[in-house]
Design a protein around this motif. Structure first.
Motif, PDB file in Angstrom:
ATOM      1  N   ALA A  20      34.629 -97.804 -44.947  1.00  0.00           N
ATOM      2  CA  ALA A  20      36.027 -97.128 -44.481  1.00  0.00           C
ATOM      3  C   ALA A  20      36.397 -96.244 -45.713  1.00  0.00           C
ATOM      4  O   ALA A  20      36.835 -95.217 -45.406  1.00  0.00           O
ATOM      5  CB  ALA A  20      37.073 -97.980 -44.054  1.00  0.00           C
ATOM      6  N   LYS A  21      36.226 -96.653 -46.749  1.00  0.00           N
ATOM      7  CA  LYS A  21      36.283 -95.919 -48.049  1.00  0.00           C
ATOM      8  C   LYS A  21      35.612 -94.499 -47.956  1.00  0.00           C
ATOM      9  O   LYS A  21      36.004 -93.620 -48.507  1.00  0.00           O
ATOM     10  CB  LYS A  21      36.092 -96.639 -49.301  1.00  0.00           C
ATOM     11  CG  LYS A  21      37.283 -97.754 -49.647  1.00  0.00           C
ATOM     12  CD  LYS A  21      36.705 -98.460 -50.753  1.00  0.00           C
ATOM     13  CE  LYS A  21      37.860 -99.597 -51.105  1.00  0.00           C
ATOM     14  NZ  LYS A  21      37.549-100.569 -52.039  1.00  0.00           N
ATOM     15  N   LEU A  22      34.198 -94.866 -47.681  1.00  0.00           N
ATOM     16  CA  LEU A  22      33.401 -93.727 -47.684  1.00  0.00           C
ATOM     17  C   LEU A  22      33.734 -92.798 -46.439  1.00  0.00           C
ATOM     18  O   LEU A  22      33.516 -91.529 -46.556  1.00  0.00           O
ATOM     19  CB  LEU A  22      31.891 -94.202 -47.408  1.00  0.00           C
ATOM     20  CG  LEU A  22      31.245 -94.928 -48.522  1.00  0.00           C
ATOM     21  CD1 LEU A  22      30.010 -95.765 -48.057  1.00  0.00           C
ATOM     22  CD2 LEU A  22      31.258 -94.063 -49.792  1.00  0.00           C
ATOM     23  N   ALA A  23      34.388 -93.239 -45.331  1.00  0.00           N
ATOM     24  CA  ALA A  23      34.577 -92.415 -44.205  1.00  0.00           C
ATOM     25  C   ALA A  23      35.556 -91.468 -44.842  1.00  0.00           C
ATOM     26  O   ALA A  23      35.960 -90.359 -44.516  1.00  0.00           O
ATOM     27  CB  ALA A  23      35.006 -93.185 -43.134  1.00  0.00           C
ATOM     28  N   TYR A  24      36.704 -92.238 -45.512  1.00  0.00           N
ATOM     29  CA  TYR A  24      37.827 -91.463 -46.091  1.00  0.00           C
ATOM     30  C   TYR A  24      37.340 -90.198 -47.053  1.00  0.00           C
ATOM     31  O   TYR A  24      37.876 -89.330 -46.962  1.00  0.00           O
ATOM     32  CB  TYR A  24      39.099 -92.410 -46.804  1.00  0.00           C
ATOM     33  CG  TYR A  24      40.114 -92.560 -45.904  1.00  0.00           C
ATOM     34  CD1 TYR A  24      41.085 -91.817 -45.570  1.00  0.00           C
ATOM     35  CD2 TYR A  24      39.952 -94.044 -45.421  1.00  0.00           C
ATOM     36  CE1 TYR A  24      42.278 -92.182 -44.649  1.00  0.00           C
ATOM     37  CE2 TYR A  24      41.072 -94.331 -44.373  1.00  0.00           C
ATOM     38  CZ  TYR A  24      42.059 -93.612 -44.032  1.00  0.00           C
ATOM     39  OH  TYR A  24      43.056 -93.964 -43.259  1.00  0.00           O
ATOM     40  N   GLN A  25      36.337 -90.797 -47.619  1.00  0.00           N
ATOM     41  CA  GLN A  25      35.939 -89.721 -48.779  1.00  0.00           C
ATOM     42  C   GLN A  25      35.313 -88.288 -47.803  1.00  0.00           C
ATOM     43  O   GLN A  25      35.756 -87.589 -48.497  1.00  0.00           O
ATOM     44  CB  GLN A  25      34.688 -90.489 -49.412  1.00  0.00           C
ATOM     45  CG  GLN A  25      34.729 -90.320 -51.009  1.00  0.00           C
ATOM     46  CD  GLN A  25      33.784 -90.881 -51.626  1.00  0.00           C
ATOM     47  OE1 GLN A  25      33.651 -92.188 -51.335  1.00  0.00           O
ATOM     48  NE2 GLN A  25      33.202 -90.288 -52.695  1.00  0.00           N
ATOM     49  N   ARG A  26      34.611 -88.542 -46.621  1.00  0.00           N
ATOM     50  CA  ARG A  26      34.189 -87.464 -46.208  1.00  0.00           C
ATOM     51  C   ARG A  26      35.083 -86.721 -45.385  1.00  0.00           C
ATOM     52  O   ARG A  26      35.168 -85.625 -45.574  1.00  0.00           O
ATOM     53  CB  ARG A  26      33.194 -88.272 -44.829  1.00  0.00           C
ATOM     54  CG  ARG A  26      31.775 -88.677 -45.330  1.00  0.00           C
ATOM     55  CD  ARG A  26      31.081 -88.898 -44.257  1.00  0.00           C
ATOM     56  NE  ARG A  26      31.762 -89.842 -43.017  1.00  0.00           N
ATOM     57  CZ  ARG A  26      31.484 -91.373 -43.218  1.00  0.00           C
ATOM     58  NH1 ARG A  26      30.693 -91.573 -44.253  1.00  0.00           N
ATOM     59  NH2 ARG A  26      31.726 -92.004 -42.452  1.00  0.00           N
ATOM     60  N   LEU A  27      36.193 -87.277 -45.042  1.00  0.00           N
ATOM     61  CA  LEU A  27      37.387 -86.740 -44.486  1.00  0.00           C
ATOM     62  C   LEU A  27      38.036 -85.694 -45.546  1.00  0.00           C
ATOM     63  O   LEU A  27      38.296 -84.647 -45.266  1.00  0.00           O
ATOM     64  CB  LEU A  27      38.571 -87.365 -43.815  1.00  0.00           C
ATOM     65  CG  LEU A  27      38.056 -88.424 -42.723  1.00  0.00           C
ATOM     66  CD1 LEU A  27      39.280 -89.439 -42.240  1.00  0.00           C
ATOM     67  CD2 LEU A  27      37.840 -87.506 -41.570  1.00  0.00           C
ATOM     68  N   ILE A  28      38.463 -86.338 -46.692  1.00  0.00           N
ATOM     69  CA  ILE A  28      39.090 -85.521 -47.875  1.00  0.00           C
ATOM     70  C   ILE A  28      38.291 -84.513 -48.402  1.00  0.00           C
ATOM     71  O   ILE A  28      38.700 -83.608 -48.761  1.00  0.00           O
ATOM     72  CB  ILE A  28      39.483 -86.675 -48.663  1.00  0.00           C
ATOM     73  CG1 ILE A  28      40.859 -87.549 -48.305  1.00  0.00           C
ATOM     74  CG2 ILE A  28      40.141 -85.862 -49.895  1.00  0.00           C
ATOM     75  CD1 ILE A  28      41.079 -88.599 -48.685  1.00  0.00           C
ATOM     76  N   PHE A  29      36.803 -84.833 -48.441  1.00  0.00           N
ATOM     77  CA  PHE A  29      35.955 -83.685 -48.837  1.00  0.00           C
ATOM     78  C   PHE A  29      35.876 -82.463 -48.102  1.00  0.00           C
ATOM     79  O   PHE A  29      35.784 -81.332 -48.707  1.00  0.00           O
ATOM     80  CB  PHE A  29      34.509 -84.299 -48.830  1.00  0.00           C
ATOM     81  CG  PHE A  29      33.487 -83.640 -49.585  1.00  0.00           C
ATOM     82  CD1 PHE A  29      33.474 -83.073 -51.042  1.00  0.00           C
ATOM     83  CD2 PHE A  29      32.451 -83.093 -48.807  1.00  0.00           C
ATOM     84  CE1 PHE A  29      32.529 -82.393 -51.414  1.00  0.00           C
ATOM     85  CE2 PHE A  29      31.322 -82.195 -49.276  1.00  0.00           C
ATOM     86  CZ  PHE A  29      31.447 -81.884 -50.650  1.00  0.00           C
ATOM     87  N   CYS A  30      35.962 -82.818 -46.795  1.00  0.00           N
ATOM     88  CA  CYS A  30      35.961 -81.495 -45.759  1.00  0.00           C
ATOM     89  C   CYS A  30      37.341 -80.853 -45.609  1.00  0.00           C
ATOM     90  O   CYS A  30      37.419 -79.760 -45.060  1.00  0.00           O
ATOM     91  CB  CYS A  30      35.207 -81.868 -44.489  1.00  0.00           C
ATOM     92  SG  CYS A  30      33.468 -82.303 -44.490  1.00  0.00           S
ATOM     93  N   LEU A  31      38.142 -81.699 -45.555  1.00  0.00           N
ATOM     94  CA  LEU A  31      39.882 -81.390 -45.227  1.00  0.00           C
ATOM     95  C   LEU A  31      40.242 -79.818 -45.907  1.00  0.00           C
ATOM     96  O   LEU A  31      40.620 -78.995 -45.032  1.00  0.00           O
ATOM     97  CB  LEU A  31      40.623 -82.377 -45.700  1.00  0.00           C
ATOM     98  CG  LEU A  31      42.134 -82.204 -45.182  1.00  0.00           C
ATOM     99  CD1 LEU A  31      42.231 -82.030 -43.745  1.00  0.00           C
ATOM    100  CD2 LEU A  31      42.938 -83.447 -45.835  1.00  0.00           C
ATOM    101  N   PRO A  32      39.838 -79.752 -47.138  1.00  0.00           N
ATOM    102  CA  PRO A  32      40.184 -78.240 -47.772  1.00  0.00           C
ATOM    103  C   PRO A  32      39.658 -76.988 -46.899  1.00  0.00           C
ATOM    104  O   PRO A  32      40.093 -75.969 -47.243  1.00  0.00           O
ATOM    105  CB  PRO A  32      39.830 -78.274 -49.175  1.00  0.00           C
ATOM    106  CG  PRO A  32      39.544 -79.706 -49.347  1.00  0.00           C
ATOM    107  CD  PRO A  32      39.355 -80.584 -48.479  1.00  0.00           C
ATOM    108  N   CYS A  33      38.710 -77.272 -45.995  1.00  0.00           N
ATOM    109  CA  CYS A  33      37.928 -76.005 -45.332  1.00  0.00           C
ATOM    110  C   CYS A  33      38.197 -75.893 -44.264  1.00  0.00           C
ATOM    111  O   CYS A  33      37.620 -75.068 -43.621  1.00  0.00           O
ATOM    112  CB  CYS A  33      36.170 -76.450 -45.865  1.00  0.00           C
ATOM    113  SG  CYS A  33      36.027 -76.798 -47.544  1.00  0.00           S
ATOM    114  N   ILE A  34      39.270 -76.819 -43.493  1.00  0.00           N
ATOM    115  CA  ILE A  34      39.399 -76.775 -42.409  1.00  0.00           C
ATOM    116  C   ILE A  34      40.902 -76.521 -41.879  1.00  0.00           C
ATOM    117  O   ILE A  34      41.653 -77.083 -42.609  1.00  0.00           O
ATOM    118  CB  ILE A  34      39.066 -78.162 -41.498  1.00  0.00           C
ATOM    119  CG1 ILE A  34      37.632 -78.380 -41.599  1.00  0.00           C
ATOM    120  CG2 ILE A  34      39.460 -78.313 -40.085  1.00  0.00           C
ATOM    121  CD1 ILE A  34      37.127 -79.717 -40.978  1.00  0.00           C
ATOM    122  N   LYS A  35      41.223 -75.536 -40.874  1.00  0.00           N
ATOM    123  CA  LYS A  35      42.505 -75.455 -40.395  1.00  0.00           C
ATOM    124  C   LYS A  35      42.520 -76.082 -38.959  1.00  0.00           C
ATOM    125  O   LYS A  35      41.628 -76.049 -38.251  1.00  0.00           O
ATOM    126  CB  LYS A  35      42.707 -73.927 -40.236  1.00  0.00           C
ATOM    127  CG  LYS A  35      42.730 -73.064 -41.539  1.00  0.00           C
ATOM    128  CD  LYS A  35      42.622 -71.726 -41.323  1.00  0.00           C
ATOM    129  CE  LYS A  35      42.103 -70.889 -42.504  1.00  0.00           C
ATOM    130  NZ  LYS A  35      41.390 -69.770 -42.098  1.00  0.00           N
TER     131      LYS A  35
END
Length: 149
Positions: free
Chosen positions: A55-70
């Motif tokens: 789940a920590k790795l999943a959050y990492q993926r989300l937060i890694f991509c978040l700045p590039c998505i609207k």
């Protein structure tokens, strides 16, 4: 077997939108998912939401991509948004699909930075949350189903 609850993806998106420009820029400058661990803004968003390592790795993926998505309220998945995006070739998407972690995420984020897609964030976040061979295939299928002929 009990069904696991998904996190509140919109709450994470709202936290991201409420950040000041400096912390947002801090996340935009990250080059690899592992670099998030050395970034205070990551912990402001993550805030110990997960106990298990996956789940920590999943959050990492989300937060890694978040700045590039609207976010949009329309029913637009990531594959559909990339198919609409200019400059996203099949070749680039296949690089993502064929790559192993963390290179798959790095390649995906580069595409997202280029396109800055408007997607339904909860839908895209669910794909990133479960990121595996199946979700990669789902991304590819959605891309081809919506790609102009």
């Amino acid at each position: 077997m009990e069904k696991k609850e998904l996190p509140d993806f919109m709450a994470l998106y709202k936290k991201w939108k409420q950040l000041r420009p400096g912390p947002q820029a801090e996340l935009r400058r990250i080059g690899k998912p592992d670099e998030l661990i050395e970034t205070p803004t990551f912990y402001r968003l993550f805030a110990g939401e997960a106990a298990q390592e996956w789940a920590k790795l999943a959050y990492q993926r989300l937060i890694f991509c978040l700045p590039c998505i609207k976010h949009t309220d329309e029913d637009v998945g990531l594959g559909k948004a990339l198919a609409r995006g200019k400059g996203v070739s099949e070749k680039r998407l296949f690089q993502v699909i064929r790559s192993e972690p963390p290179n798959d995420m790095i390649q995906l984020r580069r595409i997202l930075q280029m396109v800055e897609p408007s997607v339904n964030w909860p839908r895209a976040a669910k794909l990133l949350w479960y990121w595996n061979q199946r979700s990669k295939r789902d991304l590819l299928e959605e891309y081809f189903m919506n790609h102009p002929k």
